[in-house]
Motif scaffolding. Structure first.
Motif, short mmCIF file in Angstrom:
data_model
loop_
_atom_site.label_atom_id
_atom_site.label_comp_id
_atom_site.label_asym_id
_atom_site.label_seq_id
_atom_site.Cartn_x
_atom_site.Cartn_y
_atom_site.Cartn_z
N ILE A 133 -22.11 32.62 38.26
CA ILE A 133 -20.94 32.64 39.13
C ILE A 133 -19.85 33.47 38.45
O ILE A 133 -19.55 33.26 37.28
CB ILE A 133 -20.43 31.21 39.40
N PRO A 134 -19.27 34.44 39.14
CA PRO A 134 -18.24 35.28 38.51
C PRO A 134 -17.14 34.46 37.86
O PRO A 134 -16.73 33.41 38.38
CB PRO A 134 -17.70 36.11 39.69
N PHE A 135 -16.65 34.92 36.73
CA PHE A 135 -15.69 34.15 35.96
C PHE A 135 -14.31 34.09 36.62
O PHE A 135 -13.48 33.26 36.23
CB PHE A 135 -15.58 34.70 34.53
N GLU A 136 -14.06 34.94 37.61
CA GLU A 136 -12.78 34.83 38.33
C GLU A 136 -12.77 33.62 39.28
O GLU A 136 -11.71 33.27 39.82
CB GLU A 136 -12.48 36.11 39.11
N VAL A 137 -13.92 32.98 39.49
CA VAL A 137 -13.97 31.77 40.31
C VAL A 137 -13.47 30.61 39.46
O VAL A 137 -14.09 30.23 38.46
CB VAL A 137 -15.41 31.49 40.79
N ARG A 138 -12.35 30.03 39.85
CA ARG A 138 -11.73 28.96 39.05
C ARG A 138 -11.83 27.59 39.72
O ARG A 138 -11.38 26.60 39.15
CB ARG A 138 -10.25 29.28 38.80
N PRO B 166 -11.36 33.16 45.21
CA PRO B 166 -12.76 32.80 45.48
C PRO B 166 -13.08 31.38 45.05
O PRO B 166 -12.43 30.81 44.18
CB PRO B 166 -13.54 33.82 44.64
N VAL B 167 -14.09 30.80 45.69
CA VAL B 167 -14.51 29.43 45.39
C VAL B 167 -16.01 29.41 45.18
O VAL B 167 -16.76 30.20 45.78
CB VAL B 167 -14.09 28.48 46.54
N LEU C 65 -13.92 33.83 50.18
CA LEU C 65 -14.96 34.44 49.36
C LEU C 65 -15.67 33.31 48.63
O LEU C 65 -15.06 32.61 47.82
CB LEU C 65 -14.34 35.43 48.37
N ILE C 66 -16.95 33.13 48.92
CA ILE C 66 -17.69 31.97 48.44
C ILE C 66 -18.89 32.42 47.61
O ILE C 66 -19.65 33.30 48.03
CB ILE C 66 -18.18 31.10 49.63
N ASN D 124 -17.41 20.90 32.09
CA ASN D 124 -16.12 21.33 31.55
C ASN D 124 -16.27 22.10 30.25
O ASN D 124 -15.52 23.06 30.00
CB ASN D 124 -15.21 20.11 31.32
N ARG D 125 -17.22 21.69 29.41
CA ARG D 125 -17.45 22.45 28.18
C ARG D 125 -17.98 23.84 28.49
O ARG D 125 -17.65 24.82 27.82
CB ARG D 125 -18.43 21.71 27.27
N THR D 126 -18.80 23.92 29.52
CA THR D 126 -19.41 25.19 29.90
C THR D 126 -18.41 26.11 30.59
O THR D 126 -18.42 27.32 30.39
CB THR D 126 -20.60 24.93 30.84
N ARG D 127 -17.55 25.52 31.39
CA ARG D 127 -16.63 26.31 32.22
C ARG D 127 -15.23 25.68 32.13
O ARG D 127 -14.75 25.06 33.08
CB ARG D 127 -17.14 26.29 33.66
#
Length: 263
Positions: free
Chosen positions: A172-177, A111-112, A138-139, A194-197
């Motif tokens: 945003i789901p955490f599986e979105v990398r 997913p993106v 999957l967006i 970047n600090r947040t995610r």
């Protein structure tokens, strides 16, 4: 002047598009650029499709006076709502920042995410462009309108910015990398993002658009023949008191002179 020596015209709703100019100057330093920022009417993100389209056409008319070999809409909102109209009206090729970002996003495995202004996200332009290339994509799209203000305030390493980024991105789901930065202001906030995610790949639509410009110049348009660094002309519709401070932050170099124009 031969066509290949004509400037690249760049248009944005304000000064956020200077991050695109920054990417162009880094990738294609010999090219001359005319930049138009509609600072009198920013932001575009809360305006209607018809209004944004009209603004884009007006900007194209101004840039057309400089006989550009190519125009770049360095604004995701204006790309979403005004690209087709400007392509039909302009005397030269016109590209936006959405298609290059969507091209990169379509190649992502898994997913993106896409973050941008309300108008950009509501337009569905990124989803449409990604799914034209990858129908199974999957967006997860998310409007993050407050981030523009933080970027312009210079709150780039601030706990408040971190907290707001966290508030948005936790949706945003955490599986979105991999997430597309669907607003040209957002690259200035990469430290907070970047600090947040952490461990996220951020697709910078401005950098990707610069690469698309390089590809076009390599084709029929041609690179500028002079080897010296290209000129940069800045046109704005309004010059606020903090213009130089904020503009230099986005551009990454001194903002030497600005010309005011009316649309």
């Amino acid at each position: 002047m031969s066509r290949q020596d004509q400037p690249i015209g760049v248009f944005d709703s304000g000064i956020g598009g200077l991050t695109v100019v920054r990417a162009l100057r880094k990738l294609l330093p010999e090219e001359s650029i005319v930049y138009l920022g509609d600072t009198a009417r920013v932001p575009y993100g809360n305006k209607s499709h018809a209004t944004i389209q009209r603004y884009a056409l007006q900007a194209g008319t101004i840039l057309g006076r400089y006989r550009p070999k190519l125009m770049v809409i360095a604004c995701n909102t204006a790309s979403a709502h005004g690209l087709g109209a400007l392509q039909a009206a302009a005397p030269c090729p016109v590209i936006g920042v959405i298609e290059p970002g969507a091209e990169a996003a379509s190649r992502v495995k898994g997913p993106v995410g896409v973050i941008g202004t309300l108008a950009t996200v509501q337009s569905g332009a990124y989803e449409d462009a990604i799914r034209r290339r990858n129908p199974q994509a999957l967006i997860h799209s998310l409007p993050c309108p407050l981030l523009v203000g933080f970027a312009e305030e210079g709150w780039l390493d601030d706990p408040i910015t971190d907290a707001v980024c966290r508030r948005y991105l936790n949706q945003i789901p955490f599986e979105v990398r991999t997430i597309v930065l669907g607003c040209t202001h957002y690259p200035t906030l990469l430290n907070s993002l970047n600090r947040t995610r952490p461990d996220t790949t951020w697709l910078d639509s401005g950098e990707l658009a610069a690469k698309a410009v390089e590809d076009l110049l390599r084709g029929s348009l041609g690179f500028r023949t002079a080897s010296a660094r290209g000129d940069l002309k800045i046109l704005l519709t309004d010059a606020g008191t903090r213009l130089q401070e904020v503009g230099e932050r986005f551009l990454g170099e001194p903002l030497d002179s600005v010309e005011l124009v009316e649309l």
